[in-house]
Design a protein around this motif. Structure first.
Motif, PDB file in Angstrom:
ATOM      1  N   ALA A 252       0.668  -1.316  -0.054  1.00 32.88           N
ATOM      2  CA  ALA A 252       0.126   0.075   0.042  1.00 32.88           C
ATOM      3  C   ALA A 252       0.506   1.283  -0.316  1.00 32.88           C
ATOM      4  CB  ALA A 252      -0.857   0.088   1.169  1.00 32.88           C
ATOM      5  N   ARG A 253       0.677   2.350  -1.386  1.00 34.46           N
ATOM      6  CA  ARG A 253       1.210   3.694  -1.015  1.00 34.46           C
ATOM      7  C   ARG A 253       0.488   4.493  -1.252  1.00 34.46           C
ATOM      8  NH1 ARG A 253       4.841   0.571   0.701  1.00 34.46           N
ATOM      9  NH2 ARG A 253       6.469   0.581   0.811  1.00 34.46           N
ATOM     10  N   THR A 254      -0.005   5.150  -0.192  1.00 34.99           N
ATOM     11  CA  THR A 254      -0.929   6.056  -0.163  1.00 34.99           C
ATOM     12  C   THR A 254      -0.390   7.479  -1.340  1.00 34.99           C
ATOM     13  OG1 THR A 254      -1.787   5.835   1.295  1.00 34.99           O
ATOM     14  CG2 THR A 254      -2.340   7.750   1.052  1.00 34.99           C
ATOM     15  N   ASP A 255       0.738   8.015  -0.885  1.00 36.85           N
ATOM     16  CA  ASP A 255       1.623   8.932  -1.825  1.00 36.85           C
ATOM     17  C   ASP A 255       2.328   8.603  -2.466  1.00 36.85           C
ATOM     18  OD1 ASP A 255       0.338  11.364   0.088  1.00 36.85           O
ATOM     19  OD2 ASP A 255       2.117  10.338   1.700  1.00 36.85           O
ATOM     20  N   PRO A 256       2.238   9.762  -4.294  1.00 35.68           N
ATOM     21  CA  PRO A 256       3.683   9.304  -5.190  1.00 35.68           C
ATOM     22  C   PRO A 256       4.617   9.428  -4.369  1.00 35.68           C
ATOM     23  CG  PRO A 256       1.385  10.963  -6.123  1.00 35.68           C
ATOM     24  CD  PRO A 256       1.441  10.840  -4.105  1.00 35.68           C
ATOM     25  N   PHE A 257       5.389   8.305  -5.218  1.00 38.95           N
ATOM     26  CA  PHE A 257       6.701   8.802  -4.826  1.00 38.95           C
ATOM     27  C   PHE A 257       7.684   8.532  -6.414  1.00 38.95           C
ATOM     28  CE2 PHE A 257       4.948   4.347  -4.435  1.00 38.95           C
ATOM     29  CZ  PHE A 257       6.197   3.198  -5.607  1.00 38.95           C
ATOM     30  N   ILE A 258       8.869   8.412  -6.203  1.00 41.74           N
ATOM     31  CA  ILE A 258       9.944   8.658  -6.598  1.00 41.74           C
ATOM     32  C   ILE A 258       9.892   7.187  -7.195  1.00 41.74           C
ATOM     33  CG2 ILE A 258      12.345   8.170  -7.857  1.00 41.74           C
ATOM     34  CD1 ILE A 258      10.773  10.852  -7.633  1.00 41.74           C
ATOM     35  N   LEU A 259       9.513   6.291  -9.086  1.00 41.40           N
ATOM     36  CA  LEU A 259       9.756   4.891  -9.599  1.00 41.40           C
ATOM     37  C   LEU A 259      11.207   4.206  -8.990  1.00 41.40           C
ATOM     38  CD1 LEU A 259       7.784   2.259  -9.491  1.00 41.40           C
ATOM     39  CD2 LEU A 259       7.093   3.319 -11.380  1.00 41.40           C
ATOM     40  N   PRO A 260      12.019   4.718  -9.470  1.00 40.52           N
ATOM     41  CA  PRO A 260      12.848   3.951 -10.323  1.00 40.52           C
ATOM     42  C   PRO A 260      13.405   3.791  -8.711  1.00 40.52           C
ATOM     43  CG  PRO A 260      12.967   5.730 -11.636  1.00 40.52           C
ATOM     44  CD  PRO A 260      11.713   5.808 -10.871  1.00 40.52           C
ATOM     45  N   GLY A 261      14.160   2.782  -8.293  1.00 44.71           N
ATOM     46  CA  GLY A 261      15.159   2.447  -7.824  1.00 44.71           C
ATOM     47  C   GLY A 261      14.189   2.476  -5.688  1.00 44.71           C
ATOM     48  N   SER A 262      13.180   2.336  -6.732  1.00 46.61           N
ATOM     49  CA  SER A 262      11.565   2.353  -5.327  1.00 46.61           C
ATOM     50  C   SER A 262      12.060   0.768  -4.851  1.00 46.61           C
ATOM     51  CB  SER A 262      10.458   2.720  -5.013  1.00 46.61           C
ATOM     52  OG  SER A 262       9.620   2.092  -6.160  1.00 46.61           O
ATOM     53  N   GLY A 263      11.955  -0.484  -5.928  1.00 47.87           N
ATOM     54  CA  GLY A 263      12.064  -2.139  -5.671  1.00 47.87           C
ATOM     55  C   GLY A 263      10.558  -2.530  -5.998  1.00 47.87           C
ATOM     56  N   PHE A 264       9.688  -0.913  -6.742  1.00 48.12           N
ATOM     57  CA  PHE A 264       8.317  -1.734  -7.047  1.00 48.12           C
ATOM     58  C   PHE A 264       8.579  -1.656  -8.251  1.00 48.12           C
ATOM     59  CE2 PHE A 264       7.228  -0.197  -3.083  1.00 48.12           C
ATOM     60  CZ  PHE A 264       6.249  -0.763  -2.008  1.00 48.12           C
TER      61      PHE A 264
END
Length: 299
Positions: free
Chosen positions: A130-142
């Motif tokens: 679960a992630r409510t807020d946007p984030f930086i995708l590259p390098g996030s592990g997702f």
């Protein structure tokens, strides 16, 4: 050039000592001697060329540099442990996807449908976070994200999924008058904290008089607002797709028009560069789009 990476033994010793503020307790946790903990910390400080603890007699306390490093080490060890458990739990030859999803969408729409995905692709393990807020995708592990459009996804590959529209909904026991517009004004209003002006916009768009659109309790998630509505605590603006079952079974009602302006575009967001899980991600995307087409036909 060889990378300067501390040994796992040094990092685990430092993490335990940082959490306990005591070498003896760290040694007990890791089944080591206090001297062994002290030597591991000394090796780590020598590698970093700085002190991590302030020593006062037999007591130790993280200094500012140590406190900052401890935070990053804790995150790294936690993630390494999670990844290790993922690999240990995967059948041989299987594939794994890590998908970040908005909480209410995952619990109310995605997860209840995953039996269909698993039956089609039994060799793909789908891990949902679960992630409510946007984030930086590259390098996030997702591997991908299901989220609303946002500038944080700039440069990423995006596949449109659906348009989310909000509608007022309440428990049927709260409607005791034929004048539902009058009752909408009288019922306690439930808000989402991230969208505090929603009721104001809805009143302006629908033409329904609301004496104080901002009045009422505030919750972080649609899931929380739906729970409050189910408990008969008031009326909330929630997406139709999250309450389809409750509406069809008469557990909730919505005699008011849905909003056309209170909406967001939701997308599957993927990194620009393809990864080792690209084939599995393509299968998940095709299945997701097929489910969305089914949803559109039934609406």
């Amino acid at each position: 050039m060889r990378k300067k990476i501390p040994s796992s033994a040094s990092l685990q010793a430092f993490d335990a000592a940082a959490r306990h503020g005591n070498f003896a307790r760290a040694a007990e946790e890791l089944s080591l001697t206090e001297g062994a903990i002290s030597r591991q910390i000394a090796r780590l400080e020598a590698l970093l060329n700085c002190k991590l603890f302030d020593r006062v007699g037999s007591r130790v306390k993280l200094n500012p540099v140590g406190a900052r490093y401890a935070h990053h080490v804790r995150e790294t060890l936690d993630r390494l442990e999670r990844d290790t458990h993922y690999i240990m739990g995967m059948p041989e030859g299987s594939k794994s996807l890590d998908i970040a999803v908005l909480p209410t969408f995952s619990s109310r729409w995605l997860i209840p449908r995953l039996n269909g995905f698993t039956s089609l692709f039994p060799d793909i393990t789908l891990n949902i976070a679960a992630r409510t807020d946007p984030f930086i995708l590259p390098g996030s592990g997702f591997d991908a994200v299901i989220h609303f459009e946002h500038s944080a996804w700039a440069g990423m590959r995006m596949q449109f999924l659906f348009q989310e529209y909000l509608m007022p909904v309440c428990h049927p026991a709260l409607l005791t008058d034929n004048d539902v517009n009058k009752q909408l004004n009288e019922l306690p209003r439930i808000h989402r904290r991230q969208n505090p002006d929603a009721w104001h916009h809805y009143a302006r768009e629908s033409g329904i008089t609301l004496d104080n659109p901002a009045q009422g309790v505030r919750y972080d998630l649609h899931e929380m607002a739906i729970a409050a509505v189910m408990a008969g605590q008031g009326v909330a603006l929630v997406p139709h797709m999250y309450i389809e079952n409750e509406l069809s079974r008469g557990m909730l009602v919505s005699p008011w028009p849905a909003s056309e302006s209170l909406s967001k575009k939701f997308c599957l967001v993927k990194p620009t560069e393809t990864g080792i899980n690209e084939a599995a991600l393509e299968n998940f995307e095709r299945w997701l789009l097929a489910e969305m087409n089914t949803l559109a036909r039934s609406s």
